[in-house]
Design an enzyme around this catalytic site. Structure first.
Site, PDB file in Angstrom:
ATOM      1  N   HIS A   1     -56.021 -39.522  18.573  1.00 61.13           N
ATOM      2  CA  HIS A   1     -57.181 -40.142  17.947  1.00 61.13           C
ATOM      3  C   HIS A   1     -56.913 -40.392  16.460  1.00 61.13           C
ATOM      4  O   HIS A   1     -56.704 -39.438  15.703  1.00 61.13           O
ATOM      5  CB  HIS A   1     -58.376 -39.197  18.130  1.00 61.13           C
ATOM      6  CG  HIS A   1     -59.677 -39.752  17.658  1.00 61.13           C
ATOM      7  ND1 HIS A   1     -60.481 -39.077  16.768  1.00 61.13           N
ATOM      8  CD2 HIS A   1     -60.322 -40.904  17.956  1.00 61.13           C
ATOM      9  CE1 HIS A   1     -61.577 -39.792  16.551  1.00 61.13           C
ATOM     10  NE2 HIS A   1     -61.505 -40.899  17.257  1.00 61.13           N
ATOM     11  N   ARG A   2     -56.845 -41.630  16.065  1.00 60.34           N
ATOM     12  CA  ARG A   2     -56.514 -42.030  14.680  1.00 60.34           C
ATOM     13  C   ARG A   2     -55.117 -41.534  14.276  1.00 60.34           C
ATOM     14  O   ARG A   2     -54.873 -41.245  13.102  1.00 60.34           O
ATOM     15  CB  ARG A   2     -57.551 -41.522  13.685  1.00 60.34           C
ATOM     16  CG  ARG A   2     -58.989 -41.852  14.077  1.00 60.34           C
ATOM     17  CD  ARG A   2     -60.011 -41.319  13.097  1.00 60.34           C
ATOM     18  NE  ARG A   2     -61.355 -41.348  13.677  1.00 60.34           N
ATOM     19  CZ  ARG A   2     -62.421 -40.782  13.140  1.00 60.34           C
ATOM     20  NH1 ARG A   2     -62.327 -40.172  11.968  1.00 60.34           N
ATOM     21  NH2 ARG A   2     -63.593 -40.861  13.733  1.00 60.34           N
TER      22      ARG A   2
ATOM     23  N   GLU B   1     -54.776 -44.190  19.176  1.00 62.37           N
ATOM     24  CA  GLU B   1     -55.984 -44.974  18.934  1.00 62.37           C
ATOM     25  C   GLU B   1     -56.108 -45.156  17.438  1.00 62.37           C
ATOM     26  O   GLU B   1     -55.782 -44.243  16.670  1.00 62.37           O
ATOM     27  CB  GLU B   1     -57.208 -44.211  19.460  1.00 62.37           C
ATOM     28  CG  GLU B   1     -58.530 -44.959  19.312  1.00 62.37           C
ATOM     29  CD  GLU B   1     -59.392 -44.557  18.120  1.00 62.37           C
ATOM     30  OE1 GLU B   1     -60.525 -45.021  18.021  1.00 62.37           O
ATOM     31  OE2 GLU B   1     -58.907 -43.769  17.259  1.00 62.37           O
TER      32      GLU B   1
ATOM     33  N   ASP C   1     -58.589 -47.542  14.281  1.00 56.42           N
ATOM     34  CA  ASP C   1     -59.776 -48.359  14.032  1.00 56.42           C
ATOM     35  C   ASP C   1     -59.423 -49.538  13.142  1.00 56.42           C
ATOM     36  O   ASP C   1     -58.741 -49.368  12.133  1.00 56.42           O
ATOM     37  CB  ASP C   1     -60.833 -47.498  13.338  1.00 56.42           C
ATOM     38  CG  ASP C   1     -61.089 -46.213  14.092  1.00 56.42           C
ATOM     39  OD1 ASP C   1     -61.731 -46.275  15.148  1.00 56.42           O
ATOM     40  OD2 ASP C   1     -60.612 -45.133  13.644  1.00 56.42           O
TER      41      ASP C   1
ATOM     42  N   HIS D   1     -61.283 -46.047   9.407  1.00 55.44           N
ATOM     43  CA  HIS D   1     -62.411 -45.725  10.288  1.00 55.44           C
ATOM     44  C   HIS D   1     -63.776 -46.035   9.688  1.00 55.44           C
ATOM     45  O   HIS D   1     -64.619 -46.661  10.317  1.00 55.44           O
ATOM     46  CB  HIS D   1     -62.385 -44.257  10.716  1.00 55.44           C
ATOM     47  CG  HIS D   1     -63.571 -43.882  11.543  1.00 55.44           C
ATOM     48  ND1 HIS D   1     -64.738 -43.386  11.002  1.00 55.44           N
ATOM     49  CD2 HIS D   1     -63.786 -43.984  12.879  1.00 55.44           C
ATOM     50  CE1 HIS D   1     -65.615 -43.194  11.983  1.00 55.44           C
ATOM     51  NE2 HIS D   1     -65.065 -43.535  13.124  1.00 55.44           N
TER      52      HIS D   1
ATOM     53  N   GLU E   1     -59.288 -50.172  18.219  1.00 54.23           N
ATOM     54  CA  GLU E   1     -60.753 -50.185  18.265  1.00 54.23           C
ATOM     55  C   GLU E   1     -61.290 -51.091  17.173  1.00 54.23           C
ATOM     56  O   GLU E   1     -61.086 -50.841  15.982  1.00 54.23           O
ATOM     57  CB  GLU E   1     -61.319 -48.761  18.089  1.00 54.23           C
ATOM     58  CG  GLU E   1     -62.832 -48.810  18.164  1.00 54.23           C
ATOM     59  CD  GLU E   1     -63.544 -47.527  17.747  1.00 54.23           C
ATOM     60  OE1 GLU E   1     -62.925 -46.452  17.698  1.00 54.23           O
ATOM     61  OE2 GLU E   1     -64.754 -47.631  17.459  1.00 54.23           O
TER      62      GLU E   1
ATOM     63  N   LYS F   1     -64.067 -52.259  14.846  1.00 53.15           N
ATOM     64  CA  LYS F   1     -65.302 -51.691  14.306  1.00 53.15           C
ATOM     65  C   LYS F   1     -66.423 -52.732  14.273  1.00 53.15           C
ATOM     66  O   LYS F   1     -66.192 -53.907  13.967  1.00 53.15           O
ATOM     67  CB  LYS F   1     -65.039 -51.151  12.890  1.00 53.15           C
ATOM     68  CG  LYS F   1     -64.265 -49.850  12.894  1.00 53.15           C
ATOM     69  CD  LYS F   1     -65.137 -48.750  13.466  1.00 53.15           C
ATOM     70  CE  LYS F   1     -64.398 -47.508  13.872  1.00 53.15           C
ATOM     71  NZ  LYS F   1     -65.111 -46.688  14.847  1.00 53.15           N
TER      72      LYS F   1
ATOM     73  N   ASP G   1     -58.024 -35.184  18.529  1.00 53.24           N
ATOM     74  CA  ASP G   1     -57.545 -34.950  17.162  1.00 53.24           C
ATOM     75  C   ASP G   1     -56.456 -33.882  17.176  1.00 53.24           C
ATOM     76  O   ASP G   1     -55.809 -33.637  16.168  1.00 53.24           O
ATOM     77  CB  ASP G   1     -58.689 -34.428  16.279  1.00 53.24           C
ATOM     78  CG  ASP G   1     -59.806 -35.447  16.101  1.00 53.24           C
ATOM     79  OD1 ASP G   1     -59.503 -36.642  15.975  1.00 53.24           O
ATOM     80  OD2 ASP G   1     -60.982 -35.030  16.099  1.00 53.24           O
TER      81      ASP G   1
END
Ligand code: G3P
Ligand code: MG
Length: 268
Positions: free
Chosen positions: A24-25, A51, A53, A66, A125, A127, A249
């Site tokens: 995640h990120r 992943e 953003d 993000h 992703e 935003k 995370d």
């Protein structure tokens, strides 16, 4: 492609199972989220997908960040979409995490794709705040062009909380694997929700999933991926339920898992 076939991402390196271990990120427990340093750590770890953003600057440059504002993760202040890309280039996107990362900048989408190409699969992703009135020339088209230019389409999932953005992606590029992000447990049948925007998968918060929901979705051929799961026990439970992937995370924890259903274990 046949009308309604759901398009699924392909791994960059062969996997022992179909389960997606998603950072995640990036790999945000060891390096600042959504930076090249974080993506490098994720790649090194041996997980399957990262992943990140994507939002947009005032002058229309897709960048990887993000928040709507610069405050939390950079040395800048205020909203990203009021800044030009050149204004962002001077900012430090790593010091908030540790001085060791003071050289990290807000990466552009192009920077990130160039870095990750051939190394790992990606979930981009889009935003909400980056989505404009127009599809042509908007964030959706820019993301697709950046992905296609590098031949990355098979290794990418494009997702958004905004149904309109998911719909536009599919309209612009039917071969692009898409996912709709949900904020809570769906009230309707997963297939109805996915089909409305032609999503190939659903991405759900961990609070919104039950074994029953996953079972129904599986029977309908809709992969369910769950965010953001940072406890081994919960990961293990979701794996037993046959979720298609987990965002974490603490992607290092994926290597503590054992197989859910008698297939090959995930532990290395
Ligand atoms: O894409 C999964 C997850 O990242 C969605 O929520 O706020 O962390 O982008 P958020
Ligand atoms: Mg995200």
């Amino acid at each position: 492609l046949p009308g309604n076939a759901r398009v699924q991402p392909q791994p960059v390196h062969k996997k022992a199972d179909s389960f997606w271990r998603i950072g995640h990120r990036g790999f945000p427990h060891v390096a600042p989220e959504n930076t090249i340093a974080s993506f490098a750590k994720a790649v090194e770890s041996g997980i399957d997908m990262v992943e990140f953003d994507v939002t947009m600057t005032r002058d229309g440059v897709p960048v990887v960040l993000h928040d709507k504002t610069l405050d939390r993760t950079t040395t800048g202040r205020g909203s990203v979409r009021r800044r030009t890309y050149s204004e962002l280039q001077d900012l430090d996107a790593g010091s908030w995490f540790s001085t060791e990362f003071s050289d990290q900048k807000i990466p552009t989408l192009n920077d990130v794709l160039d870095f990750l190409k051939g190394k790992i699969a990606m979930n981009i992703e889009i935003k909400l705040e980056a989505v404009g009135l127009k599809m042509r020339g908007g964030i959706e088209q820019k993301v697709l062009q950046a992905v296609q230019k590098r031949g990355l389409t098979p290794h990418v999932v494009v997702s958004s909380f905004l149904p309109l953005a998911v719909k536009r992606i599919k309209k612009l590029c039917p071969e692009q694997s898409t996912a709709l992000l949900l904020t809570r447990r769906p009230r309707r049948d997963p297939r109805v929700i996915a089909d409305r925007v032609r999503a190939d998968a659903l991405h759900l918060p961990k609070e919104g999933v039950t074994a029953e929901l996953i079972r129904i979705a599986l029977s309908e051929g809709i992969p369910m991926r769950v965010f953001t799961v940072n406890a081994v026990k919960e990961m293990q439970k979701l794996l037993t339920w046959n979720v298609d992937g987990i965002f974490s995370d603490r992607a290092d924890y994926f290597f503590k898992l054992t197989s859910g259903n008698g297939g090959p274990g995930l532990a290395m």
